[in-house]
Design a protein around this motif. Structure first.
Motif, PDB file in Angstrom:
ATOM      1  N   ARG A  11       0.867  -1.383  -0.015  1.00 46.10           N
ATOM      2  CA  ARG A  11       0.026  -0.132   0.116  1.00 46.10           C
ATOM      3  C   ARG A  11       0.787   1.251   0.059  1.00 46.10           C
ATOM      4  O   ARG A  11       0.640   2.265  -0.691  1.00 46.10           O
ATOM      5  CB  ARG A  11      -0.868  -0.126   1.194  1.00 46.10           C
ATOM      6  N   HIS A  12       2.006   1.217   0.874  1.00 46.80           N
ATOM      7  CA  HIS A  12       2.740   2.383   0.938  1.00 46.80           C
ATOM      8  C   HIS A  12       3.331   2.538  -0.544  1.00 46.80           C
ATOM      9  O   HIS A  12       3.690   3.744  -0.721  1.00 46.80           O
ATOM     10  CB  HIS A  12       3.786   2.075   2.068  1.00 46.80           C
ATOM     11  N   ALA A  13       3.962   1.519  -1.042  1.00 49.08           N
ATOM     12  CA  ALA A  13       4.598   1.593  -2.237  1.00 49.08           C
ATOM     13  C   ALA A  13       3.708   2.015  -3.596  1.00 49.08           C
ATOM     14  O   ALA A  13       4.214   2.197  -4.751  1.00 49.08           O
ATOM     15  CB  ALA A  13       5.835   0.478  -2.594  1.00 49.08           C
ATOM     16  N   GLY A  14       2.492   1.681  -3.424  1.00 45.05           N
ATOM     17  CA  GLY A  14       1.497   1.671  -4.491  1.00 45.05           C
ATOM     18  C   GLY A  14       1.792   0.641  -5.415  1.00 45.05           C
ATOM     19  O   GLY A  14       1.807   0.693  -6.648  1.00 45.05           O
ATOM     20  N   ILE A  17       0.836  -6.876  -3.688  1.00 45.71           N
ATOM     21  CA  ILE A  17       1.579  -7.807  -2.754  1.00 45.71           C
ATOM     22  C   ILE A  17       2.389  -8.738  -3.389  1.00 45.71           C
ATOM     23  O   ILE A  17       3.559  -8.795  -3.040  1.00 45.71           O
ATOM     24  CB  ILE A  17       0.615  -8.691  -1.730  1.00 45.71           C
ATOM     25  N   ALA A  18       1.742  -8.943  -4.676  1.00 46.70           N
ATOM     26  CA  ALA A  18       2.711 -10.028  -5.420  1.00 46.70           C
ATOM     27  C   ALA A  18       4.221  -9.319  -5.872  1.00 46.70           C
ATOM     28  O   ALA A  18       5.374  -9.643  -5.956  1.00 46.70           O
ATOM     29  CB  ALA A  18       1.890 -10.248  -6.622  1.00 46.70           C
ATOM     30  N   THR A  19       4.132  -7.961  -6.150  1.00 46.83           N
ATOM     31  CA  THR A  19       5.333  -7.157  -6.686  1.00 46.83           C
ATOM     32  C   THR A  19       6.148  -7.114  -5.443  1.00 46.83           C
ATOM     33  O   THR A  19       7.384  -7.256  -5.636  1.00 46.83           O
ATOM     34  CB  THR A  19       5.131  -5.854  -7.102  1.00 46.83           C
ATOM     35  N   VAL A  20       5.569  -6.916  -4.389  1.00 48.87           N
ATOM     36  CA  VAL A  20       6.440  -6.727  -3.001  1.00 48.87           C
ATOM     37  C   VAL A  20       7.176  -8.140  -2.724  1.00 48.87           C
ATOM     38  O   VAL A  20       8.453  -8.407  -2.712  1.00 48.87           O
ATOM     39  CB  VAL A  20       5.726  -6.418  -1.450  1.00 48.87           C
TER      40      VAL A  20
END
Length: 327
Positions: A11-14, A17-20
């Motif tokens: 959420r913080h990075a926009g 979750i998969a990308t994180v």
């Protein structure tokens, strides 16, 4: 305050979750700008993924081993710093192993670390050939070799071409009127030793000078210098070449202790392998190594190899430069 979750980071990075997850685990290519944004969010939120659970899931440890032959040498300490600066940006930690130019010590550590402890190796090897290493390392493990070539090595290799700079340096000593130029070399099995010695011999022979009795074989470390230095000076040498930074500094210190003025009584050609402050370089002609670029290139190629093991094997050559002593 509750601990940040992967969802909070996303959420913080926009991003999703998969990308994180892909950034943390290096399981898929993520654009550099997106990767930086995720890593910045991880730092800002102080997010700590469960490393044990992640390693079971992905098979990754996010740990790279750097095998170096002499951690006390400023050349290798600079390489360590530059490699770590690069790989840490993508969440990898660096494990440093000091082999002390000992073949068995290198093989033992490679064998231990290759059994699922690390994700890849960056290696400045003291071995004679890649064949010795292949007996203890699986061919599928990502590897980047730097500073030294190994015969028949099928992996990414990054080296510095010293031949031209050494040849130019020796020719410069000859142009100053020196005909007896002693040479203290390192371990014969190391590729850099052979390259530098060949350049010295070629420069001497091109001027019609005999040099076969002016070469002394050392161990690439400071412990070999004293006896060789005394021997060469007693044989009438008016200039000396020390084939790495450690031996060059030791030769200068030994001369000063004996009341011999480097650059005045005896010319000295040595190496500058680091931007760190080094005593006495003003007394020497120098061969300057692109050490920072070498370390950064190794770190980047290791990350690229981990992200895509099928990349074509790369042979990268950087250039050393001769810098004469200011007169």
């Amino acid at each position: 305050m509750s601990k940040a979750s992967m969802r909070d980071v996303a959420r913080h990075a926009g991003v999703s979750i998969a990308t994180v997850s892909h950034v943390i685990n290096n399981t898929r290519f993520v654009k550099q700008e997106t990767r930086r944004r995720v890593l910045d969010s991880i730092r800002e939120l102080d997010y700590s993924p469960d490393a044990v659970a992640r390693s079971f899931k992905t098979g990754r440890r996010n740990l790279i081993a750097f095998i170096v032959p002499d951690i006390a040498n400023s050349f290798f300490s600079t390489l360590i710093e530059e490699v770590e600066n690069i790989v840490s940006r993508d969440g990898f930690r660096l494990l440093v192993v000091n082999t002390k130019e000992t073949k068995q010590r290198e093989l033992d550590n490679l064998h231990i670390l290759a059994n699922g402890v690390v994700d890849g190796f960056i290696i400045a090897s003291t071995l004679d050939s890649y064949e010795e290493m292949s007996r203890v390392l699986p061919s599928t493990l990502p590897m980047v070799f730097l500073a030294r070539r190994l015969p028949e090595c099928p992996c990414d290799t990054i080296v510095v071409d010293n031949y031209g700079a050494m040849y130019q340096g020796v020719r410069h000593l000859i142009s100053l009127g020196h005909t007896r130029i002693g040479y203290i070399t390192g371990l014969p099995r190391i590729s850099t030793t052979a390259e530098r010695l060949e350049a010295y011999q070629a420069a001497m022979h091109s001027a019609g000078l005999d040099c076969e009795r002016l070469v002394r074989i050392g161990d690439s470390m400071s412990s070999c210098v004293n006896a060789h230095l005394t021997d060469l000076l007693h044989s009438g040498c008016t200039a000396l070449v020390a084939a790495n930074n450690v031996m060059a500094t030791e030769a200068m210190l030994q001369m000063l202790e004996q009341g011999i003025r480097p650059g005045r009584d005896v010319e000295l050609l040595g190496y500058k392998d680091s931007e760190q402050a080094q005593y006495g370089l003003q007394h020497m002609h120098l061969i300057c190594q692109p050490t920072v670029a070498l370390g950064r290139t190794a770190g980047q190629q290791m990350l690229e190899r981990l992200a895509d093991p099928e990349l074509p094997v790369r042979q990268t050559v950087l250039q050393a430069a001769f810098v004469p002593r200011a007169r």
